[in-house]
Design a protein around this motif. Structure first.
Motif, short mmCIF file in Angstrom:
data_model
loop_
_atom_site.label_atom_id
_atom_site.label_comp_id
_atom_site.label_asym_id
_atom_site.label_seq_id
_atom_site.Cartn_x
_atom_site.Cartn_y
_atom_site.Cartn_z
N LEU A 1 0.86 -1.18 0.00
CA LEU A 1 0.00 0.00 0.00
C LEU A 1 0.90 1.23 0.00
O LEU A 1 1.68 1.46 0.93
N TYR A 2 0.83 2.02 -1.07
CA TYR A 2 1.62 3.24 -1.20
C TYR A 2 0.71 4.43 -0.89
O TYR A 2 -0.37 4.57 -1.46
N THR A 3 1.10 5.26 0.08
CA THR A 3 0.32 6.45 0.44
C THR A 3 1.23 7.66 0.39
O THR A 3 2.44 7.57 0.62
N PHE A 4 0.65 8.82 0.08
CA PHE A 4 1.44 10.05 0.04
C PHE A 4 0.57 11.23 0.41
O PHE A 4 -0.66 11.18 0.35
N ARG A 5 1.20 12.27 0.80
CA ARG A 5 0.52 13.53 1.09
C ARG A 5 1.36 14.68 0.57
O ARG A 5 2.60 14.65 0.67
N GLU A 6 0.70 15.67 0.03
CA GLU A 6 1.41 16.87 -0.40
C GLU A 6 1.79 17.67 0.83
O GLU A 6 0.96 17.94 1.70
N LEU A 7 3.04 18.03 0.93
CA LEU A 7 3.51 18.71 2.14
C LEU A 7 2.96 20.12 2.26
O LEU A 7 3.00 20.71 3.34
N THR A 8 2.42 20.63 1.19
CA THR A 8 1.80 21.95 1.26
C THR A 8 0.34 21.88 1.65
O THR A 8 -0.30 22.90 1.85
N ALA A 9 -0.21 20.68 1.74
CA ALA A 9 -1.62 20.51 2.08
C ALA A 9 -1.77 20.18 3.55
O ALA A 9 -0.86 19.64 4.17
N PRO A 10 -2.90 20.54 4.19
CA PRO A 10 -3.11 20.20 5.60
C PRO A 10 -3.18 18.68 5.79
O PRO A 10 -3.72 17.97 4.95
#
Length: 457
Positions: free
Chosen positions: A124-133
């Protein structure tokens, strides 16, 4: 993509299967970009927040669940690393190039997914944009997508307080999600194993993954269950370890199977040794002071009798043999038409394996002697066999009585048969025996203690 249109409904056997079959609306509810890859690193599922990849260069996404997509080189290398080493990748920063020339910085995590046999099925690959809350406890929310796994999947903070609890944990340990969340994980740990939890948390704080740790845990009803634990550290966006995720698998049946296998092997070893010792003893007695041809015939007959009893035991899984069957097997070749020369009278009695083997050899000697020298050597001879259970001391009493045959006299020497009839049953079974060479016919009585047999009403 509607997974129900492309995936057959089958029982969920692993976290990978649960994710693969999850409804798209549930995927879209995940509060960060999420994608499922197979064991080859190929993209097979993704959620709405992963649409970012559609604007990314050198990326292909699966279409209608029928194809496999590919990530860019940076992301693919992270996934390949996790799959190759079977270990999670956490809080890895990536700068990805979009097709319009812009760049986006993200923090990526890869969690390896294993099947029932601990084989790697995907990740399972997950990511978040560091500019997003970043939503609070989002990793705990991610755990909900595998709530239908057969395994118990639990997260806890570094003080051992339960943060999430899936359906597998509810089935395995008996506590509902409402009962478990906010409680100490020590509610599952037997008193004598409470020292395990501080050691586990200490290793997690040090960034160590604990893989397939076998231990015992306690269910809500107080019963104990053997489990295999895998515990991994959970990190925040700054790479700090803030919690632990654990997967518990019930291995009780596997352990019971191994215990049964060990017991059977030990029992088999014991029986083989006893059988060999018996064969050696028969051989020594059969060939002692006898002509080779005659001795071989006697030896063969005795081994066939032993094998016959072994066969009866094998048919009953080595539990017991009916007493009547032992007599019937040995007497069958010498019974006249209609069976008038042999009578069998007694209740149903089951003999223990040890008793059946020893008594079976004794019966063989009685029948062989009667056929050669006694009542069964003449058409006018008869053998009466009777048994009953003495209600006073619960012993099994067996009587062998010959009549109508040649006159009987006590033999000048004691051979194997007499040794077996007078000594073996006494030493092996704790029996009482009486052998009487009555001129009118051989008389033999045996009293076998209760532990060696069971009688049915």
């Amino acid at each position: 993509m509607n997974s129900a249109e492309t995936i057959d409904a089958k029982p969920v056997a692993s976290a990978f299967d649960a994710l693969l079959r999850l409804d798209q609306s549930a995927w879209d509810a995940i509060p960060q970009g999420a994608a499922l890859v197979d064991a080859d690193g190929k993209l097979v599922r993704f959620n709405r927040r992963a649409e970012l990849f559609r604007r990314r260069s050198n990326v292909s996404l699966p279409q209608n669940g029928k194809s496999r997509g590919e990530f860019g080189e940076t992301t693919s290398s992270l996934i390949r690393h996790a799959l190759e080493f079977g270990a999670p990748v956490t809080a890895q920063r990536e700068t990805i190039s979009m097709s319009d020339g812009s760049k986006v910085e993200i923090a990526s995590d890869v969690e390896v997914l294993r099947g029932a046999n601990s084989d790697i099925q995907g990740a399972l690959y997950t990511f978040r944009e560091l500019t997003a809350p970043i939503a609070r406890h989002e990793r705990e929310h991610l755990a909900s997508i595998v709530e239908y796994s057969d395994d118990a999947i639990i997260s806890k903070d570094l003080n051992g307080i339960v943060l999430s609890w899936n359906k597998g944990a509810e089935r395995l340990f008996g506590y509902t999600e409402e009962e478990a969340i906010g409680q100490s994980i020590t509610m599952l740990i037997p008193d004598q194993r409470l020292d395990e939890e501080p050691q586990i948390l200490g290793r997690i704080r040090g960034g160590e993954r604990i893989d397939h740790y076998e231990t015992v845990r306690r269910r809500k009803d107080g019963t104990l269950v053997d489990i295999s634990l895998t515990v991994s550290p959970m990190r925040n966006a700054h790479g700090e370890i803030v919690a632990a995720s654990k997967i518990a698998r019930d291995i009780s049946e596997r352990n019971r199977a191994e215990a049964r296998r060990s017991l059977l092997m030990a029992e088999l070893n014991h029986r083989v040794k006893n059988a060999l010792a018996t064969v050696i003893s028969i051989a020594r007695q059969s060939f002692a002071g006898a002509e080779v041809g005659e001795a071989r015939a006697v030896f063969d007959a005795r081994i066939r009798g032993l094998a016959q009893t072994h066969g009866r035991l094998a048919d009953s899984n080595w539990e017991s043999v009916p007493l009547r069957a032992l007599f019937s097997d040995e007497i069958a070749p010498y019974r006249q038409s209609g069976g008038s020369n042999v009578s069998l009278d007694g209740p149903h009695v089951d003999l223990s394996p040890k008793c059946a083997l020893t008594l079976g050899l004794a019966i063989h000697e009685l029948v062989t002697n009667a056929a050669k020298y006694g009542a069964l050597s003449k058409d006018t001879g008869a053998v009466d066999i009777a048994w009953n259970v003495d209600t006073r001391d619960h012993t099994l009493e067996i009587k062998w009585s010959e009549s109508g045959g040649p006159a009987v006299s006590s033999p000048q020497r004691s051979g194997f048969g007499r040794l077996l009839l007078e000594r073996a049953l006494v030493s092996d079974l704790g029996s009482e025996v009486q052998l009487d060479f009555d001129p009118a016919g051989l008389q033999y009585r045996i009293r076998i203690p209760e532990l060696q047999y069971s009688a049915r009403a």
